[in-house]
Design a protein around this motif. Structure first.
Motif, PDB file in Angstrom:
ATOM      1  N   ALA A  18       0.708  -1.099   0.034  1.00  0.00           N
ATOM      2  CA  ALA A  18       0.234   0.058  -0.050  1.00  0.00           C
ATOM      3  C   ALA A  18       0.770   1.431   0.145  1.00  0.00           C
ATOM      4  O   ALA A  18       0.707   2.314  -0.469  1.00  0.00           O
ATOM      5  CB  ALA A  18      -0.948  -0.030   1.305  1.00  0.00           C
ATOM      6  N   ALA A  19       2.206   1.289   0.788  1.00  0.00           N
ATOM      7  CA  ALA A  19       2.734   2.314   0.743  1.00  0.00           C
ATOM      8  C   ALA A  19       3.499   2.535  -0.525  1.00  0.00           C
ATOM      9  O   ALA A  19       3.580   3.813  -1.103  1.00  0.00           O
ATOM     10  CB  ALA A  19       3.912   2.256   1.865  1.00  0.00           C
ATOM     11  N   ILE A  20       4.050   1.396  -1.378  1.00  0.00           N
ATOM     12  CA  ILE A  20       4.519   1.634  -2.469  1.00  0.00           C
ATOM     13  C   ILE A  20       3.486   1.996  -3.489  1.00  0.00           C
ATOM     14  O   ILE A  20       3.947   2.780  -4.456  1.00  0.00           O
ATOM     15  CB  ILE A  20       5.251   0.281  -2.857  1.00  0.00           C
ATOM     16  CG1 ILE A  20       6.402  -0.040  -1.898  1.00  0.00           C
ATOM     17  CG2 ILE A  20       5.929   0.237  -4.329  1.00  0.00           C
ATOM     18  CD1 ILE A  20       7.009  -1.373  -1.961  1.00  0.00           C
ATOM     19  N   TYR A  21       2.362   1.636  -3.463  1.00  0.00           N
ATOM     20  CA  TYR A  21       1.274   2.019  -4.435  1.00  0.00           C
ATOM     21  C   TYR A  21       1.000   3.499  -4.157  1.00  0.00           C
ATOM     22  O   TYR A  21       0.978   4.057  -5.221  1.00  0.00           O
ATOM     23  CB  TYR A  21       0.077   1.223  -3.878  1.00  0.00           C
ATOM     24  CG  TYR A  21      -1.064   1.503  -4.903  1.00  0.00           C
ATOM     25  CD1 TYR A  21      -1.447   0.933  -5.975  1.00  0.00           C
ATOM     26  CD2 TYR A  21      -2.040   2.584  -4.578  1.00  0.00           C
ATOM     27  CE1 TYR A  21      -2.570   1.124  -6.992  1.00  0.00           C
ATOM     28  CE2 TYR A  21      -3.147   3.008  -5.344  1.00  0.00           C
ATOM     29  CZ  TYR A  21      -3.482   2.154  -6.454  1.00  0.00           C
ATOM     30  OH  TYR A  21      -4.556   2.526  -7.294  1.00  0.00           O
ATOM     31  N   LEU A  74      -7.313  -2.423  -1.436  1.00  0.00           N
ATOM     32  CA  LEU A  74      -6.394  -2.985  -2.543  1.00  0.00           C
ATOM     33  C   LEU A  74      -6.452  -4.493  -2.633  1.00  0.00           C
ATOM     34  O   LEU A  74      -6.451  -5.024  -3.935  1.00  0.00           O
ATOM     35  CB  LEU A  74      -4.870  -2.834  -2.134  1.00  0.00           C
ATOM     36  CG  LEU A  74      -4.595  -1.097  -2.394  1.00  0.00           C
ATOM     37  CD1 LEU A  74      -3.170  -1.104  -1.650  1.00  0.00           C
ATOM     38  CD2 LEU A  74      -4.689  -0.706  -3.742  1.00  0.00           C
ATOM     39  N   VAL A  75      -6.638  -5.364  -1.704  1.00  0.00           N
ATOM     40  CA  VAL A  75      -6.874  -6.594  -1.658  1.00  0.00           C
ATOM     41  C   VAL A  75      -7.912  -7.344  -2.797  1.00  0.00           C
ATOM     42  O   VAL A  75      -7.411  -8.195  -3.481  1.00  0.00           O
ATOM     43  CB  VAL A  75      -7.019  -7.311  -0.117  1.00  0.00           C
ATOM     44  CG1 VAL A  75      -7.306  -8.643  -0.053  1.00  0.00           C
ATOM     45  CG2 VAL A  75      -5.643  -6.938   0.783  1.00  0.00           C
ATOM     46  N   PRO A  76      -8.994  -6.988  -2.718  1.00  0.00           N
ATOM     47  CA  PRO A  76      -9.969  -7.528  -3.879  1.00  0.00           C
ATOM     48  C   PRO A  76      -9.207  -7.300  -5.210  1.00  0.00           C
ATOM     49  O   PRO A  76      -9.382  -8.387  -6.079  1.00  0.00           O
ATOM     50  CB  PRO A  76     -11.261  -6.812  -3.440  1.00  0.00           C
ATOM     51  CG  PRO A  76     -11.009  -6.012  -2.217  1.00  0.00           C
ATOM     52  CD  PRO A  76      -9.676  -5.883  -2.047  1.00  0.00           C
ATOM     53  N   HIS A  77      -8.581  -6.261  -5.433  1.00  0.00           N
ATOM     54  CA  HIS A  77      -8.110  -6.102  -7.028  1.00  0.00           C
ATOM     55  C   HIS A  77      -6.626  -7.060  -6.862  1.00  0.00           C
ATOM     56  O   HIS A  77      -6.603  -7.485  -8.026  1.00  0.00           O
ATOM     57  CB  HIS A  77      -7.508  -4.467  -6.971  1.00  0.00           C
ATOM     58  CG  HIS A  77      -8.963  -3.699  -7.027  1.00  0.00           C
ATOM     59  ND1 HIS A  77      -9.723  -3.705  -8.008  1.00  0.00           N
ATOM     60  CD2 HIS A  77      -9.467  -2.850  -6.189  1.00  0.00           C
ATOM     61  CE1 HIS A  77     -10.828  -2.876  -7.813  1.00  0.00           C
ATOM     62  NE2 HIS A  77     -10.672  -2.326  -6.542  1.00  0.00           N
ATOM     63  N   MET A  78      -6.077  -7.045  -5.808  1.00  0.00           N
ATOM     64  CA  MET A  78      -4.728  -7.948  -6.052  1.00  0.00           C
ATOM     65  C   MET A  78      -5.276  -9.431  -6.225  1.00  0.00           C
ATOM     66  O   MET A  78      -4.836 -10.108  -6.974  1.00  0.00           O
ATOM     67  CB  MET A  78      -4.048  -7.876  -4.636  1.00  0.00           C
ATOM     68  CG  MET A  78      -3.265  -6.494  -4.623  1.00  0.00           C
ATOM     69  SD  MET A  78      -2.705  -6.276  -2.847  1.00  0.00           S
ATOM     70  CE  MET A  78      -1.373  -7.185  -2.847  1.00  0.00           C
ATOM     71  N   GLN A  83       3.292   5.654  -3.324  1.00  0.00           N
ATOM     72  CA  GLN A  83       4.331   6.501  -3.973  1.00  0.00           C
ATOM     73  C   GLN A  83       4.362   6.147  -5.288  1.00  0.00           C
ATOM     74  O   GLN A  83       4.726   7.369  -5.980  1.00  0.00           O
ATOM     75  CB  GLN A  83       5.682   5.593  -3.502  1.00  0.00           C
ATOM     76  CG  GLN A  83       6.093   5.831  -2.160  1.00  0.00           C
ATOM     77  CD  GLN A  83       7.308   5.038  -1.508  1.00  0.00           C
ATOM     78  OE1 GLN A  83       7.992   4.171  -2.431  1.00  0.00           O
ATOM     79  NE2 GLN A  83       7.668   5.241  -0.153  1.00  0.00           N
ATOM     80  N   ALA A  84       3.752   5.277  -5.881  1.00  0.00           N
ATOM     81  CA  ALA A  84       3.913   5.188  -7.459  1.00  0.00           C
ATOM     82  C   ALA A  84       2.772   5.894  -7.912  1.00  0.00           C
ATOM     83  O   ALA A  84       2.907   6.578  -9.143  1.00  0.00           O
ATOM     84  CB  ALA A  84       3.588   3.624  -7.722  1.00  0.00           C
ATOM     85  N   TYR A  85       1.505   5.974  -7.426  1.00  0.00           N
ATOM     86  CA  TYR A  85       0.312   6.769  -8.078  1.00  0.00           C
ATOM     87  C   TYR A  85       0.021   7.929  -7.383  1.00  0.00           C
ATOM     88  O   TYR A  85      -0.801   8.710  -7.692  1.00  0.00           O
ATOM     89  CB  TYR A  85      -0.840   5.763  -7.852  1.00  0.00           C
ATOM     90  CG  TYR A  85      -0.494   4.615  -8.916  1.00  0.00           C
ATOM     91  CD1 TYR A  85      -0.245   4.553 -10.341  1.00  0.00           C
ATOM     92  CD2 TYR A  85      -0.259   3.151  -8.343  1.00  0.00           C
ATOM     93  CE1 TYR A  85      -0.086   3.522 -11.203  1.00  0.00           C
ATOM     94  CE2 TYR A  85      -0.035   2.082  -8.951  1.00  0.00           C
ATOM     95  CZ  TYR A  85       0.123   2.414 -10.515  1.00  0.00           C
ATOM     96  OH  TYR A  85       0.478   1.003 -11.250  1.00  0.00           O
ATOM     97  N   GLY A  86       0.596   8.228  -6.009  1.00  0.00           N
ATOM     98  CA  GLY A  86       0.230   9.446  -5.413  1.00  0.00           C
ATOM     99  C   GLY A  86      -1.092   9.456  -4.923  1.00  0.00           C
ATOM    100  O   GLY A  86      -1.827  10.248  -4.388  1.00  0.00           O
ATOM    101  N   ASP A  87      -1.724   7.998  -4.632  1.00  0.00           N
ATOM    102  CA  ASP A  87      -3.063   7.991  -4.212  1.00  0.00           C
ATOM    103  C   ASP A  87      -3.298   6.833  -3.091  1.00  0.00           C
ATOM    104  O   ASP A  87      -2.625   5.760  -3.209  1.00  0.00           O
ATOM    105  CB  ASP A  87      -3.851   7.163  -5.526  1.00  0.00           C
ATOM    106  CG  ASP A  87      -5.263   7.011  -5.208  1.00  0.00           C
ATOM    107  OD1 ASP A  87      -5.820   7.738  -4.343  1.00  0.00           O
ATOM    108  OD2 ASP A  87      -5.956   6.308  -5.811  1.00  0.00           O
TER     109      ASP A  87
END
Length: 76
Positions: free
Chosen positions: A33-36, A49-53, A38-42
């Protein structure tokens, strides 16, 4: 009855699933979630996130897709 091009929409009612996970998996998800963020600013919650993962994992599992075809055929 009217003949529409769009078929009736499938049931999209969310199903709540409660699970327990080990601390190391929770830490990995928090890191993701932290890296997400950083990557998307969201900033997204782990629970969002888990259902999409899981969907991405299942979509990429060719063995599962092939085996599931057999299940689908038996359900008809």
């Amino acid at each position: 009855m009217v003949d529409l091009k769009l078929n009736r929409l499938p049931d999209r009612t969310p199903v709540k699933l409660t699970i327990s996970i080990p601390p190391d998996l929770h830490l990995a998800l928090a890191d993701y979630a932290a890296i997400y963020q950083q990557a998307y600013g969201d900033d997204q919650a782990i629970a969002d996130l888990v259902p999409h993962m899981l969907a991405a994992f299942l979509a990429s599992d060719r063995g599962f897709a092939k085996a599931r075809e057999g299940l689908t055929e038996r359900r008809k």
